[in-house]
Design an enzyme around this catalytic site. Structure first.
Site, mmCIF file in Angstrom:
data_model
loop_
_atom_site.group_PDB
_atom_site.id
_atom_site.type_symbol
_atom_site.label_atom_id
_atom_site.label_comp_id
_atom_site.label_asym_id
_atom_site.label_seq_id
_atom_site.Cartn_x
_atom_site.Cartn_y
_atom_site.Cartn_z
ATOM 1 N N THR A 1 0.829 -1.211 0.000
ATOM 2 C CA THR A 1 0.000 0.000 0.000
ATOM 3 C C THR A 1 0.859 1.256 0.000
ATOM 4 O OG1 THR A 1 -1.634 -1.205 1.288
ATOM 5 C CG2 THR A 1 -1.891 1.171 1.167
ATOM 6 N N THR A 2 1.890 1.276 0.846
ATOM 7 C CA THR A 2 2.764 2.440 0.962
ATOM 8 C C THR A 2 3.530 2.701 -0.332
ATOM 9 O OG1 THR A 2 2.986 1.888 3.298
ATOM 10 C CG2 THR A 2 4.516 3.516 2.448
ATOM 11 N N TYR B 1 -3.128 -9.976 4.396
ATOM 12 C CA TYR B 1 -3.038 -8.597 4.873
ATOM 13 C C TYR B 1 -4.444 -8.121 5.196
ATOM 14 C CZ TYR B 1 -1.851 -3.561 4.858
ATOM 15 O OH TYR B 1 -1.696 -2.237 5.190
ATOM 16 N N ARG C 1 -8.851 0.359 5.081
ATOM 17 C CA ARG C 1 -8.655 0.627 3.654
ATOM 18 C C ARG C 1 -9.559 -0.238 2.775
ATOM 19 N NH1 ARG C 1 -4.392 3.677 1.914
ATOM 20 N NH2 ARG C 1 -2.819 4.289 3.459
ATOM 21 N N LYS D 1 -0.389 -10.001 7.969
ATOM 22 C CA LYS D 1 -0.099 -8.624 8.377
ATOM 23 C C LYS D 1 -1.417 -8.066 8.907
ATOM 24 C CE LYS D 1 1.279 -4.077 6.634
ATOM 25 N NZ LYS D 1 1.556 -3.251 5.440
#
Length: 282
Positions: free
Chosen positions: A36-37, A125, A130, A154
């Site tokens: 995502t980052t 994840y 989100r 995660k």
């Protein structure tokens, strides 16, 4: 990792190389490319392939390497994974489908389809903030027991009751990984295996030191670093991620702070606060 961009929005490979080396020298033990980052949602398919290949070539097996491959179209995710060039990579990190808000059975079947074709171990994840849906503890544990190549999750739900249940019921070697910087210390105290970080892009040494102290059971030592990072970490998200951490990286002369729409750079006031806090910590 963030994906550095030039001022015109093109991928900045010089900045990416500098970032990779900075993180490895800062004690990070594995890297995630295009999570995502990394603004993966704003990259084309060809760009993602190029970033993955460049990252593997630059890392040169110095640390572990994970590829972020996700989406809400299960068939498309499966095809991407089937054709993924695994050279240099150790695992795949895949966020649960966003926007469509599947049921728990839908989430299970999505990951079942991934697990059945994945050439590498898979890390779930869970980031409800989100995606719009939660992977329940029951679904996480069910997947962990049913598919040996699903090796961890995660977890970024912030729900410690859920984490307690995962820790109690998971296979012994299944990894519970923090996906949320501020709660990493208590997650490791619960039995978590470490952290996939946003803050660590800019402050890899402090973040790594804090996690290693936690894993060694030195929570008193870890608490000192954890407390020092609170304000910085909060600023990383006050106007969205990864705009905040890219501001810090620009100040550190690692890469620029350009983000792709629909993300925008942080305001001048927030940027100044990030710079001030960064200077306190370096």
């Amino acid at each position: 990792m963030v994906t550095p961009f030039q001022a015109d929005g093109k991928i900045d490979y010089d900045g990416l190389e500098k970032l990779i080396n900075y993180l490895i020298e800062g004690g990070v033990e594995y890297l995630v490319s295009l999570g995502t980052t990394g603004e993966s949602a704003t990259l084309s398919s060809d760009e993602r392939k190029q970033v993955w290949a460049f990252t593997s070539k630059t890392v040169k097996r110095r640390v572990g390497l994970i590829a972020g491959i996700a989406g809400n179209n299960t068939a498309e995710v499966v095809e991407t994974i089937k054709h993924f060039d695994t050279d240099g990579y150790d695992a795949i990190l895949s966020a649960s489908p966003n926007y469509t808000k599947p049921t728990q059975e839908g989430i299970y079947q999505h990951y079942k389809a991934i697990a059945e074709v994945a050439p590498l171990p898979v890390i779930l994840y869970n980031v409800p903030g989100r995606t719009g849906s939660n992977i329940s503890a029951e679904t996480t544990v069910r997947l962990a027991h049913d598919f040996k190549n699903i090796i961890g999750t995660k977890e970024a739900s912030g729900n410690f009751d859920q984490m307690n249940q995962i820790m109690r019921d998971k296979p012994q070697d299944f990894l519970l990984i923090s996906g949320d910087d501020p709660i990493t210390l208590p997650m490791v105290a619960l039995g978590g295996a470490g952290l996939i970080s946003v803050t660590g892009n800019a402050l890899p040494q402090k973040t790594s030191d804090m996690v290693r102290l936690c894993l060694a059971g030195d929570f008193k030592g870890a608490q000192k670093i954890h407390s020092a990072l609170i304000d910085f970490t909060r600023l990383m998200f006050v106007e969205g991620s990864p705009a905040g951490v890219k501001t810090a990286l620009k100040h550190l002369n690692i890469c620029g702070d350009t983000v792709r729409l629909s993300l925008v750079q942080v305001s001048g006031n927030t940027a100044q606060r990030i710079i001030q806090e960064t200077d306190k910590l370096i």
